[in-house]
Design a protein around this motif. Structure first.
Motif, mmCIF file in Angstrom:
data_model
loop_
_atom_site.group_PDB
_atom_site.id
_atom_site.type_symbol
_atom_site.label_atom_id
_atom_site.label_comp_id
_atom_site.label_asym_id
_atom_site.label_seq_id
_atom_site.Cartn_x
_atom_site.Cartn_y
_atom_site.Cartn_z
ATOM 1 N N ALA A 64 0.839 -1.394 0.234
ATOM 2 C CA ALA A 64 -0.176 -0.320 -0.046
ATOM 3 C C ALA A 64 1.315 1.079 0.280
ATOM 4 C CB ALA A 64 -1.041 0.714 1.208
ATOM 5 N N PRO A 65 0.867 2.249 -0.390
ATOM 6 C CA PRO A 65 1.208 3.547 -0.547
ATOM 7 C C PRO A 65 1.527 4.243 0.924
ATOM 8 C CG PRO A 65 -0.829 3.826 -1.806
ATOM 9 C CD PRO A 65 -0.816 2.850 -1.014
ATOM 10 N N VAL A 66 2.517 5.006 1.288
ATOM 11 C CA VAL A 66 2.784 5.154 2.207
ATOM 12 C C VAL A 66 3.147 6.749 2.544
ATOM 13 C CG1 VAL A 66 5.063 5.264 3.880
ATOM 14 C CG2 VAL A 66 5.038 3.701 2.371
ATOM 15 N N GLU A 67 1.874 7.385 3.296
ATOM 16 C CA GLU A 67 1.746 8.806 3.477
ATOM 17 C C GLU A 67 2.628 9.192 4.840
ATOM 18 O OE1 GLU A 67 -1.709 11.384 4.321
ATOM 19 O OE2 GLU A 67 -2.286 9.932 3.494
ATOM 20 N N VAL A 68 3.493 10.481 4.405
ATOM 21 C CA VAL A 68 3.780 10.948 5.565
ATOM 22 C C VAL A 68 3.516 11.958 5.707
ATOM 23 C CG1 VAL A 68 6.092 11.406 6.666
ATOM 24 C CG2 VAL A 68 5.458 9.587 4.723
ATOM 25 N N SER A 69 3.617 12.530 6.854
ATOM 26 C CA SER A 69 3.888 13.830 7.262
ATOM 27 C C SER A 69 4.393 14.098 8.602
ATOM 28 C CB SER A 69 1.207 14.560 7.782
ATOM 29 O OG SER A 69 1.512 13.855 9.030
ATOM 30 N N ALA A 70 4.579 15.635 8.384
ATOM 31 C CA ALA A 70 5.516 16.212 10.135
ATOM 32 C C ALA A 70 5.469 17.718 9.733
ATOM 33 C CB ALA A 70 7.060 15.688 9.064
ATOM 34 N N ASP A 71 6.860 18.113 10.708
ATOM 35 C CA ASP A 71 6.730 19.920 10.500
ATOM 36 C C ASP A 71 7.643 20.021 9.698
ATOM 37 O OD1 ASP A 71 4.875 19.852 13.013
ATOM 38 O OD2 ASP A 71 6.438 19.398 14.798
ATOM 39 N N GLN A 72 9.048 18.880 9.295
ATOM 40 C CA GLN A 72 10.167 20.404 8.574
ATOM 41 C C GLN A 72 10.154 18.216 8.389
ATOM 42 O OE1 GLN A 72 12.860 21.557 10.855
ATOM 43 N NE2 GLN A 72 13.804 22.208 8.764
ATOM 44 N N LEU A 73 10.748 19.258 6.589
ATOM 45 C CA LEU A 73 11.586 17.703 6.011
ATOM 46 C C LEU A 73 12.662 18.743 4.734
ATOM 47 C CD1 LEU A 73 11.425 15.403 3.580
ATOM 48 C CD2 LEU A 73 10.291 17.176 2.109
ATOM 49 N N GLN A 74 13.755 18.126 4.900
ATOM 50 C CA GLN A 74 14.637 18.159 5.240
ATOM 51 C C GLN A 74 15.386 16.833 3.678
ATOM 52 O OE1 GLN A 74 18.000 18.173 7.833
ATOM 53 N NE2 GLN A 74 17.585 20.229 8.353
ATOM 54 N N VAL A 75 15.771 17.219 2.691
ATOM 55 C CA VAL A 75 15.732 16.206 1.283
ATOM 56 C C VAL A 75 17.337 16.225 1.262
ATOM 57 C CG1 VAL A 75 15.103 15.482 -1.370
ATOM 58 C CG2 VAL A 75 13.280 16.198 0.260
#
Length: 162
Positions: free
Chosen positions: A36-47
């Motif tokens: 199944a697809p993975v959904e991510v939520s967070a305050d901050q993201l660094q790629v």
């Protein structure tokens, strides 16, 4: 009362091998879908394009099907050149919920393709009113099982007084 004590004594004797060697328990059951697809939520993201990672921090919540994982910090590692997730590394105090079962640990590593989650460090698994603790738990999402190791302790509710 005597029946309750006898049942508790029997459960203790049956659990002794588990305390010494580890225990296998059900976890997640048939509702899990590692594809199944993975959904991510967070305050901050660094790629980081150079190493193919994404670092989510602050109130991170990851959902896949009916499973939810929450942690302060999650590193997502992508398969090189394919854009799909290889694994997740959650740290800083992790909570994994699937239906009415929940597990907590200091760290969780999720191998997406294999459908395996390894939780380490003060693992607590609750299933209804029952609780198990250990130092390590490996969850196999395909089979709906978990194996606990490292001084396993089990608390089983007897169902009331008589």
């Amino acid at each position: 009362m005597l029946r309750t004590l006898t049942a508790a004594a029997a459960m203790t004797v049956l659990a002794l091998p588990a305390l010494a060697q580890g225990a296998q328990v059900a976890f997640g059951g048939a509702t899990q879908d590692p594809d199944a697809p993975v959904e991510v939520s967070a305050d901050q993201l660094q790629v980081n394009q150079s190493d193919g990672t994404a670092l989510y921090t602050g109130n991170v919540v990851i959902g896949q099907g009916e499973m939810r994982l929450a942690a302060p910090r999650v590193l997502v590692v992508y398969v090189e050149g394919q854009g799909r997730i290889d694994r997740l590394e959650a740290t800083g105090g992790v909570t994994l919920v699937s239906g009415d079962e929940a597990a907590e640990a200091e760290r969780a590593d999720y191998d997406i393709e294999a459908g395996i989650i390894e939780m380490t460090g003060n693992v607590l698994l609750t299933q209804g009113e029952n609780a198990l603790t250990s130092e390590r738990m490996i969850v196999d999402l395909e089979n709906g099982t978990a194996e606990m190791a490292g001084r396993v302790r089990t608390v089983i509710q007897s169902g009331g007084d008589e």
